[in-house]
Design a protein around this motif. Sequence first.
Motif, PDB file in Angstrom:
ATOM      1  N   ILE A 115       4.864   2.258  -0.161  1.00  0.00           N
ATOM      2  CA  ILE A 115       6.010   3.152   0.108  1.00  0.00           C
ATOM      3  C   ILE A 115       7.169   2.585  -0.717  1.00  0.00           C
ATOM      4  N   PRO A 116       7.159   2.817  -2.034  1.00  0.00           N
ATOM      5  CA  PRO A 116       7.962   2.012  -2.940  1.00  0.00           C
ATOM      6  C   PRO A 116       9.380   2.490  -3.225  1.00  0.00           C
ATOM      7  N   HIS A 117       9.709   3.758  -2.912  1.00  0.00           N
ATOM      8  CA  HIS A 117      11.021   4.264  -3.335  1.00  0.00           C
ATOM      9  C   HIS A 117      11.597   5.235  -2.308  1.00  0.00           C
ATOM     10  N   PHE A 118      12.624   4.820  -1.585  1.00  0.00           N
ATOM     11  CA  PHE A 118      13.411   5.727  -0.744  1.00  0.00           C
ATOM     12  C   PHE A 118      12.550   6.476   0.275  1.00  0.00           C
ATOM     13  N   ASN A 119      11.670   5.768   0.942  1.00  0.00           N
ATOM     14  CA  ASN A 119      10.774   6.383   1.924  1.00  0.00           C
ATOM     15  C   ASN A 119      11.200   6.025   3.343  1.00  0.00           C
ATOM     16  N   TYR A 120      10.878   6.916   4.283  1.00  0.00           N
ATOM     17  CA  TYR A 120      11.055   6.610   5.700  1.00  0.00           C
ATOM     18  C   TYR A 120       9.725   6.793   6.405  1.00  0.00           C
ATOM     19  N   VAL A 121       9.322   5.776   7.174  1.00  0.00           N
ATOM     20  CA  VAL A 121       8.080   5.812   7.945  1.00  0.00           C
ATOM     21  C   VAL A 121       8.395   5.352   9.358  1.00  0.00           C
ATOM     22  N   GLY A 122       8.352   6.269  10.315  1.00  0.00           N
ATOM     23  CA  GLY A 122       8.635   5.920  11.701  1.00  0.00           C
ATOM     24  C   GLY A 122       7.501   6.326  12.618  1.00  0.00           C
ATOM     25  N   ASP A 123       7.119   5.441  13.532  1.00  0.00           N
ATOM     26  CA  ASP A 123       6.140   5.736  14.581  1.00  0.00           C
ATOM     27  C   ASP A 123       4.880   6.347  13.974  1.00  0.00           C
ATOM     28  N   SER A 124       4.319   5.644  13.000  1.00  0.00           N
ATOM     29  CA  SER A 124       3.232   6.199  12.205  1.00  0.00           C
ATOM     30  C   SER A 124       2.184   5.152  11.854  1.00  0.00           C
ATOM     31  N   LEU A 126      -0.407   4.324   8.557  1.00  0.00           N
ATOM     32  CA  LEU A 126      -0.756   4.626   7.177  1.00  0.00           C
ATOM     33  C   LEU A 126      -2.016   3.858   6.805  1.00  0.00           C
ATOM     34  N   GLY A 127      -3.084   4.582   6.463  1.00  0.00           N
ATOM     35  CA  GLY A 127      -4.378   3.993   6.203  1.00  0.00           C
ATOM     36  C   GLY A 127      -4.470   3.278   4.867  1.00  0.00           C
ATOM     37  N   TYR A 128      -5.622   2.669   4.655  1.00  0.00           N
ATOM     38  CA  TYR A 128      -5.883   1.816   3.489  1.00  0.00           C
ATOM     39  C   TYR A 128      -5.535   2.528   2.178  1.00  0.00           C
ATOM     40  N   LYS A 129      -4.658   1.894   1.418  1.00  0.00           N
ATOM     41  CA  LYS A 129      -4.217   2.356   0.097  1.00  0.00           C
ATOM     42  C   LYS A 129      -3.570   3.742   0.114  1.00  0.00           C
ATOM     43  N   ALA A 130      -3.030   4.147   1.252  1.00  0.00           N
ATOM     44  CA  ALA A 130      -2.204   5.361   1.258  1.00  0.00           C
ATOM     45  C   ALA A 130      -0.958   5.114   0.421  1.00  0.00           C
ATOM     46  N   HIS A 131      -0.470   6.158  -0.231  1.00  0.00           N
ATOM     47  CA  HIS A 131       0.683   6.023  -1.129  1.00  0.00           C
ATOM     48  C   HIS A 131       1.632   7.192  -0.910  1.00  0.00           C
ATOM     49  N   MET A 132       2.927   6.867  -0.807  1.00  0.00           N
ATOM     50  CA  MET A 132       3.956   7.893  -0.681  1.00  0.00           C
ATOM     51  C   MET A 132       4.836   7.872  -1.918  1.00  0.00           C
ATOM     52  N   GLY A 133       4.978   9.057  -2.545  1.00  0.00           N
ATOM     53  CA  GLY A 133       5.820   9.171  -3.719  1.00  0.00           C
ATOM     54  C   GLY A 133       7.294   9.010  -3.379  1.00  0.00           C
ATOM     55  N   ALA A 134       8.114   8.887  -4.409  1.00  0.00           N
ATOM     56  CA  ALA A 134       9.548   8.651  -4.227  1.00  0.00           C
ATOM     57  C   ALA A 134      10.179   9.749  -3.376  1.00  0.00           C
ATOM     58  N   GLY A 135      10.959   9.323  -2.381  1.00  0.00           N
ATOM     59  CA  GLY A 135      11.692  10.260  -1.546  1.00  0.00           C
ATOM     60  C   GLY A 135      10.884  10.931  -0.457  1.00  0.00           C
TER      61      GLY A 135
END
Length: 218
Positions: A115-124, A126-135
């Motif tokens: 989760i490398p750029h400006f991400n929010y992760v709450g009460d969640s 995230l499985g193996y090697k999941a990736h979230m794009g910027a924002g």
Amino acid sequence: MDCPRNMLDLTHTLAEKHFLNSQTLKDFFTELSSFIFLLQKSLGEAFVEISSAVYAHKSALISKTAELRPPCIIGADTQIRQSAFIRGCVIVGEGCVVGNSSEVKNAVLFDGVQIPHFNYVGDSILGYKAHMGAGAIISNVKGDKTNVEIRGKDIVYPTNLKKFGAMLGNFVEVGCNTVINPGTVVCENTQIYPLSSVRGVIPPNSIYKSKSQIIAKK
């Protein structure tokens, strides 16, 4: 919930026992803090208590401008970059990236999550090697503040939680500036297009273009 049992690879998280011992999502999240405190006692010499109830593997790289609140555990070879904010009750696995201005609370990140750029992760989760794009963000509270439900095909699963974001399966890719709405389950190997608004249960091995355009990967 329309998802196969292999959605999450429990060999890639320190929280394996907690997953196996939790009967419901409510159990999992309400007891996560207690589990982390207990787990910290058995981490071994490779982990260092860098502040009260904040443990990091000796190989982890943590920026001086990052803020880590207890309890949390940071795994081996993980990067916590500039201005990242870990609000507590978090397990970050091995080889992860929590990047610039990203915020995490009450969550488990499996090994290899980014989760490398400006991400929010709450009460969640995230499985193996999941990736979230910027924002891209995971929203964890409904607008009317009622309990979150997971709604899939022919099923409604009440979480009995006012705060629950999402479960992302192994190798899920979330496009830039996407919003994952409360109560979303994205099964493994699925790709979410940028600028999407996602809710419900998204099947495995899919490409999500919009609510009406979910196609199987070839």
